[in-house]
Design a protein around this motif. Structure first.
Motif, mmCIF file in Angstrom:
data_model
loop_
_atom_site.group_PDB
_atom_site.id
_atom_site.type_symbol
_atom_site.label_atom_id
_atom_site.label_comp_id
_atom_site.label_asym_id
_atom_site.label_seq_id
_atom_site.Cartn_x
_atom_site.Cartn_y
_atom_site.Cartn_z
ATOM 1 N N VAL A 102 0.848 -1.192 0.000
ATOM 2 C CA VAL A 102 0.000 0.000 0.000
ATOM 3 C C VAL A 102 0.881 1.239 0.000
ATOM 4 C CG1 VAL A 102 -1.680 1.327 1.332
ATOM 5 C CG2 VAL A 102 -1.865 -1.156 1.248
ATOM 6 N N ASP A 103 0.500 2.216 -0.808
ATOM 7 C CA ASP A 103 1.158 3.525 -0.822
ATOM 8 C C ASP A 103 0.094 4.606 -0.843
ATOM 9 O OD1 ASP A 103 4.005 2.850 -1.058
ATOM 10 O OD2 ASP A 103 3.447 2.052 -3.032
ATOM 11 N N TRP A 104 0.309 5.659 -0.063
ATOM 12 C CA TRP A 104 -0.578 6.819 -0.126
ATOM 13 C C TRP A 104 -0.141 7.665 -1.322
ATOM 14 C CZ3 TRP A 104 -4.847 7.799 2.739
ATOM 15 C CH2 TRP A 104 -5.034 7.060 3.915
ATOM 16 N N GLU B 292 -7.414 2.678 -5.143
ATOM 17 C CA GLU B 292 -7.203 2.111 -6.475
ATOM 18 C C GLU B 292 -6.346 0.855 -6.342
ATOM 19 O OE1 GLU B 292 -3.437 4.863 -7.906
ATOM 20 O OE2 GLU B 292 -5.407 5.304 -8.710
ATOM 21 N N TYR B 293 -6.563 -0.098 -7.255
ATOM 22 C CA TYR B 293 -5.915 -1.408 -7.168
ATOM 23 C C TYR B 293 -5.148 -1.719 -8.438
ATOM 24 C CZ TYR B 293 -8.973 -2.129 -3.181
ATOM 25 O OH TYR B 293 -9.611 -2.001 -1.977
ATOM 26 N N GLU B 294 -4.051 -2.463 -8.254
ATOM 27 C CA GLU B 294 -3.260 -2.931 -9.382
ATOM 28 C C GLU B 294 -2.840 -4.371 -9.099
ATOM 29 O OE1 GLU B 294 0.861 -1.827 -11.782
ATOM 30 O OE2 GLU B 294 0.388 -0.796 -9.922
ATOM 31 N N TYR B 295 -3.234 -5.268 -9.985
ATOM 32 C CA TYR B 295 -2.852 -6.677 -9.840
ATOM 33 C C TYR B 295 -1.480 -6.867 -10.484
ATOM 34 C CZ TYR B 295 -2.695 -11.724 -10.510
ATOM 35 O OH TYR B 295 -2.307 -13.029 -10.505
ATOM 36 N N LYS B 296 -0.573 -7.456 -9.722
ATOM 37 C CA LYS B 296 0.760 -7.777 -10.228
ATOM 38 C C LYS B 296 0.953 -9.282 -10.094
ATOM 39 C CE LYS B 296 2.975 -3.403 -9.205
ATOM 40 N NZ LYS B 296 4.171 -2.766 -8.635
ATOM 41 N N LYS B 297 1.422 -9.904 -11.151
ATOM 42 C CA LYS B 297 1.563 -11.365 -11.147
ATOM 43 C C LYS B 297 2.694 -11.837 -10.248
ATOM 44 C CE LYS B 297 -0.617 -12.277 -15.496
ATOM 45 N NZ LYS B 297 -0.629 -13.043 -16.707
ATOM 46 N N ILE C 135 -5.227 6.068 -1.913
ATOM 47 C CA ILE C 135 -4.190 5.058 -1.694
ATOM 48 C C ILE C 135 -4.166 4.098 -2.871
ATOM 49 C CG2 ILE C 135 -4.218 5.196 0.824
ATOM 50 C CD1 ILE C 135 -5.773 2.598 0.893
ATOM 51 N N HIS C 136 -3.006 3.519 -3.084
ATOM 52 C CA HIS C 136 -2.786 2.575 -4.172
ATOM 53 C C HIS C 136 -2.414 1.230 -3.547
ATOM 54 C CE1 HIS C 136 -1.576 1.360 -8.238
ATOM 55 N NE2 HIS C 136 -0.630 0.679 -7.622
ATOM 56 N N VAL C 137 -3.150 0.179 -3.923
ATOM 57 C CA VAL C 137 -2.901 -1.169 -3.416
ATOM 58 C C VAL C 137 -2.389 -2.027 -4.566
ATOM 59 C CG1 VAL C 137 -3.921 -3.219 -2.338
ATOM 60 C CG2 VAL C 137 -4.751 -0.936 -1.698
ATOM 61 N N SER C 138 -1.181 -2.577 -4.409
ATOM 62 C CA SER C 138 -0.621 -3.525 -5.378
ATOM 63 C C SER C 138 -0.766 -4.907 -4.769
ATOM 64 C CB SER C 138 0.862 -3.236 -5.619
ATOM 65 O OG SER C 138 1.035 -1.939 -6.135
#
Length: 123
Positions: free
Chosen positions: A85-87, A115-120, A93-96
């Motif tokens: 998580v990053d503000w 907001e979300y980002e899927y990383k493999k 906030i951004h959740v990877s």
């Protein structure tokens, strides 16, 4: 009549015991706490474990300044795997995340956008 009264008593007692023990079965272990840039909120990443018959999960809660994490499930995000998580600013906030097993994924909490980002793969 006595057996019926005894059955009712046992049912009520069992219900009371199960209800009172529910939150005691789970534990929350804080992994990381990240304060917003203005320190008005915190993003808390934690691992929630609820006994031998359930898998642990990684969870995220946003808390107000001065608020402590309680023995409750995450109010923002819950998954089987770890995440970061990053503000971006005070209101975003951004959740990877790396797990495809996501159980909860909120996109808004009060005035905070998530907001979300899927990383493999974990970098």
């Amino acid at each position: 009549m006595k057996s019926q009264t005894l059955l009712i008593f046992i049912t009520i007692l069992s219900s009371m015991l199960l209800t009172s023990c529910d939150s005691d079965l789970c534990t929350n272990d804080v992994v990381e706490k990240l304060d917003s840039p203005d320190n008005s909120k915190s993003a808390v990443i934690f691992i929630r474990a609820c006994g031998a018959t359930t898998d642990e999960s990684y969870q995220l809660s946003i808390l107000e300044e001065g608020e402590d994490l309680t023995n409750q499930k995450g109010n923002i995000y819950i998954s089987k795997g770890n995440f970061e998580v990053d503000w971006s600013n005070n209101n975003k906030i951004h959740v990877s995340f790396y797990s495809s097993e996501v159980f909860k994924q909120e996109t808004q909490f009060q005035d905070v956008e998530i907001e979300y980002e899927y990383k493999k793969n974990i970098e």
